[in-house]
Scaffold this active site. Structure first.
Site, short mmCIF file in Angstrom:
data_model
loop_
_atom_site.label_atom_id
_atom_site.label_comp_id
_atom_site.label_asym_id
_atom_site.label_seq_id
_atom_site.Cartn_x
_atom_site.Cartn_y
_atom_site.Cartn_z
N GLU A 108 0.85 -1.19 0.00
CA GLU A 108 0.00 0.00 0.00
C GLU A 108 0.88 1.23 0.00
O GLU A 108 1.91 1.25 0.66
CB GLU A 108 -0.86 0.06 1.27
N TYR A 120 8.17 1.96 -6.96
CA TYR A 120 7.45 0.70 -7.20
C TYR A 120 7.12 0.53 -8.69
O TYR A 120 7.19 -0.58 -9.22
CB TYR A 120 6.17 0.65 -6.35
#
Ligand code: COA
Length: 152
Positions: A108, A120
């Site tokens: 998250e 990411y």
């Protein structure tokens, strides 16, 4: 990786350092020392630290969330950023996932966290869904990002 840089499991003796950095880095959203202590001792997590010349510069926490292997926490101290520490910690997380035979990993991230989202995305993580107002007390939406490891 630099010769004097390494990643290791964090132990009980590192938890005060981790709690201090957690508060400095995440402020009101930080895991409290009690949460860290409980989480660490749950036996369900892997706490890893990156150090250079014996000095810790960052940490990660991972564990299973249902079927998905999850990166639960990741941070690098401000003075050591943009030198590849987070990338090394994510590499280490993915190595562990592959070692475990995991097919999918997830995490998250706050929609406002451009640095982490860029990190990411660089690995191919894609947004799976949004969690409205997931981050409190900041009241910021969370993105669940996932990466399939099959074929990677
Ligand atoms: C996000 C964070 C972990 C990145 O750590 P870092 O060690 O500086 O990251 P790296 O040096 O390994 O950077 C890897 C890549 O991430 C991206 N990135 C990292 N910081 C960035 C920034 N400030 N802006 C844009 N992209 C960034 C870049 O793609 C970078 O590759 P590049 O340097 O070749 O351009 C760090 O900024 C941090 O601890 N932030 C506060 C805590 C946090 O937000 N944790 C993530 C919770 S989901």
């Amino acid at each position: 990786m630099r010769a004097d840089r390494s990643i290791r499991d964090l132990g009980e003796a590192d938890l005060d350092w981790l709690a201090e950095k957690e508060a400095e880095i995440f402020g009101a959203a930080a895991w409290s020392p009690a949460q860290i202590d409980q989480d660490f001792h749950s036996g369900l997590r892997r706490y890893r630290g990156i150090e250079e010349s014996g000095v810790l510069l960052g940490y990660s926490v991972c564990g299973f969330d249902g079927d998905s292997f999850h990166l639960l926490n990741l941070a690098v101290v401000p003075g050591a950023r943009r030198r590849g520490c987070a990338r090394k910690l994510v590499d280490d997380f993915l190595d562990e996932a592959r070692r475990l035979g995991v097919r999918e990993v997830s995490l998250e991230v706050a929609v406002t966290n451009a640095a982490a989202i860029a990190l990411y995305r660089g690995y191919g993580f894609a947004v799976v869904r949004t969690r409205p107002r997931y981050y409190q007390p900041e009241d910021v939406d969370g993105l669940v990002m996932g990466l399939a490891l099959v074929g990677h």
